[in-house]
Design an enzyme around this catalytic site. Structure first.
Site, PDB file in Angstrom:
ATOM      1  N   CYS A   1       0.850  -1.210   0.000  1.00  0.00           N
ATOM      2  CA  CYS A   1       0.000   0.000   0.000  1.00  0.00           C
ATOM      3  C   CYS A   1       0.882   1.255   0.000  1.00  0.00           C
ATOM      4  CB  CYS A   1      -0.906  -0.006   1.226  1.00  0.00           C
ATOM      5  SG  CYS A   1      -2.012   1.421   1.264  1.00  0.00           S
TER       6      CYS A   1
ATOM      7  N   CYS B   1       0.431   4.682   6.959  1.00  0.00           N
ATOM      8  CA  CYS B   1      -0.179   4.539   8.286  1.00  0.00           C
ATOM      9  C   CYS B   1       0.821   3.826   9.213  1.00  0.00           C
ATOM     10  CB  CYS B   1      -1.476   3.750   8.187  1.00  0.00           C
ATOM     11  SG  CYS B   1      -2.572   4.371   6.899  1.00  0.00           S
TER      12      CYS B   1
ATOM     13  N   CYS C   1       0.543   0.109  10.293  1.00  0.00           N
ATOM     14  CA  CYS C   1       0.094  -0.899   9.326  1.00  0.00           C
ATOM     15  C   CYS C   1       1.235  -1.669   8.663  1.00  0.00           C
ATOM     16  CB  CYS C   1      -0.752  -0.238   8.254  1.00  0.00           C
ATOM     17  SG  CYS C   1      -1.411  -1.447   7.094  1.00  0.00           S
TER      18      CYS C   1
ATOM     19  N   CYS D   1     -16.517  -9.145   5.347  1.00  0.00           N
ATOM     20  CA  CYS D   1     -15.833  -7.900   5.007  1.00  0.00           C
ATOM     21  C   CYS D   1     -14.625  -8.199   4.126  1.00  0.00           C
ATOM     22  CB  CYS D   1     -15.346  -7.202   6.273  1.00  0.00           C
ATOM     23  SG  CYS D   1     -16.638  -6.953   7.477  1.00  0.00           S
TER      24      CYS D   1
ATOM     25  N   CYS E   1     -19.452  -6.134   3.299  1.00  0.00           N
ATOM     26  CA  CYS E   1     -18.722  -4.953   3.748  1.00  0.00           C
ATOM     27  C   CYS E   1     -17.408  -4.909   2.978  1.00  0.00           C
ATOM     28  CB  CYS E   1     -18.459  -5.061   5.254  1.00  0.00           C
ATOM     29  SG  CYS E   1     -17.476  -3.693   5.918  1.00  0.00           S
TER      30      CYS E   1
ATOM     31  N   CYS F   1     -19.244   1.893   8.479  1.00  0.00           N
ATOM     32  CA  CYS F   1     -18.497   1.236   9.556  1.00  0.00           C
ATOM     33  C   CYS F   1     -17.267   2.120   9.780  1.00  0.00           C
ATOM     34  CB  CYS F   1     -18.090  -0.169   9.105  1.00  0.00           C
ATOM     35  SG  CYS F   1     -16.950  -0.988  10.234  1.00  0.00           S
TER      36      CYS F   1
ATOM     37  N   ARG G   1     -17.795  -2.589  17.788  1.00  0.00           N
ATOM     38  CA  ARG G   1     -17.064  -3.834  17.494  1.00  0.00           C
ATOM     39  C   ARG G   1     -15.701  -3.863  18.159  1.00  0.00           C
ATOM     40  NH1 ARG G   1     -16.870  -4.165  11.889  1.00  0.00           N
ATOM     41  NH2 ARG G   1     -18.947  -5.013  12.103  1.00  0.00           N
TER      42      ARG G   1
END
Ligand code: SF4
Length: 335
Positions: free
Chosen positions: A74, A78, A81, A118, A149, A209, A281
């Site tokens: 990616c 972040c 991550c 998801c 999702c 979400c 969640r």
């Protein structure tokens, strides 16, 4: 009145009564959220449980399964991550999964008790040709009778509309933390980008979400800021994932100090009170959480978990362990 009966609302804080009604409101202020965080723990849990019972069956836990349909590489940075191409966290970059393979995984998740499937892709934003395949996955998963999702990064309005048309029920896009702390964690996009995507998702008629991550070195006022932002959105997210940082070797946050588990429970309880009708969640971080901490989180109003051995690239408790814990606590999957 029996003189052993005590008011659960501290007399020193009468202004708090307005925050504890369990009514869905969108005008939360940071001082109100901070005052909830500051409650004595028994009062906070009492109110979270009471508010929870106004909106939900307290025995039911919604179960979602998360599949990484495109892992690693990616371009975003972040700091938490392992899928970011900026860090050496040992995650191999893969191509987008075949549609049939994703649908087969969804079928297995349904057989294991999931009600929502998801699909996560490590993109800054999907390219239109990738979206063709994701839309086919969404349609295939929906045809199995599962809620769908996806989490694919930033979306523009036409992309959100295409996903809605394919049958997408929920889109995950977390705010991660407070607006002030965001720049400490991510430099490749800004907070407003997140809010813009959430607007496009809402406008397309897809459920939202959206939650965040705690334990990233933020202060309590950042946790306050995150929940105040979420609870002040024009519509509350239908699902609010509260993640505990998983400290992955190779990422900038690998050496972050562990968050006090009771502060994590407080965050869950405040999210429950501030967004009373949303599903809260328990997301990343459960692998290292004791059963007792998880039980406190359920008591604090968490009513959803991710189920399955992996959360994108990080470990998650195995299904047998989750089922055993739910049995012990008298919890059942939400229908
Ligand atoms: S959290 Fe998402 S956007 Fe950020 S680096 Fe990881 S995969 Fe990319």
């Amino acid at each position: 009145m029996d003189d052993r009966t005590h008011s659960p609302v501290p007399a020193a804080n009468p202004g708090l009564a307005h925050s504890l009604t369990g009514v869905v409101r969108h005008d939360w202020t940071r001082p109100e959220i901070a005052a909830l965080f500051d409650l004595p723990f028994p009062d906070l849990i009492f109110h979270a449980q009471r508010v929870h019972r106004l909106h939900f069956d307290p025995h039911e836990v919604q179960i979602s399964t998360l599949l990484s349909i495109k892992t690693g590489g990616c371009p975003e940075d972040c700091a938490y991550c392992p899928q970011s191409a900026h860090y050496e966290a040992g995650v191999k970059a893969d191509k987008l999964m075949e549609v049939d393979a994703a649908v087969a995984q969804a079928r297995a998740a349904k057989a294991a008790g999931a009600s929502r499937f998801c699909m996560g892709a490590a993109w800054r934003a999907p390219k239109d040709r990738d979206l063709d395949a994701v839309c086919a996955m969404v349609a295939g998963v929906r045809a199995l009778g599962l809620e769908t999702c996806a989490t694919l990064g930033m979306l523009n309005a036409p992309q959100a509309a295409r996903l809605k048309h394919a049958g997408l029920d929920y889109y995950n896009h977390n705010l991660d933390t407070s607006p002030e702390f965001y720049g400490e964690i991510i430099s490749t996009r800004i907070y407003q980008d997140r809010l813009d995507t959430l607007d496009h998702v809402r406008a397309a008629g897809i459920h939202v979400c959206c939650g965040g991550i705690v334990g990233m070195g933020e202060a309590r006022h950042d946790r306050v800021g995150m929940i105040a932002t979420l609870a002040s959105l024009p519509a509350h997210p239908e699902s609010v994932p509260i993640n505990l940082l998983v400290r992955v070797e190779g990422t900038p946050l690998a050496r972050e100090a562990a968050l006090d588990p009771l502060e994590f429970v407080r965050t869950v309880a405040v999210a429950r009170i501030a967004m009373p009708a949303s599903v809260v969640r328990l997301s990343a971080g459960r692998e290292d959480m004791s059963e007792e901490t998880q039980a406190l989180c359920f008591l604090a109003g968490a009513n959803s978990i991710f189920y399955g051995p992996k959360l994108l690239t990080t470990p998650n408790p195995d299904q047998g362990r989750d089922m055993a814990l739910m049995d012990k606590l008298g919890l059942v999957p939400m229908r």
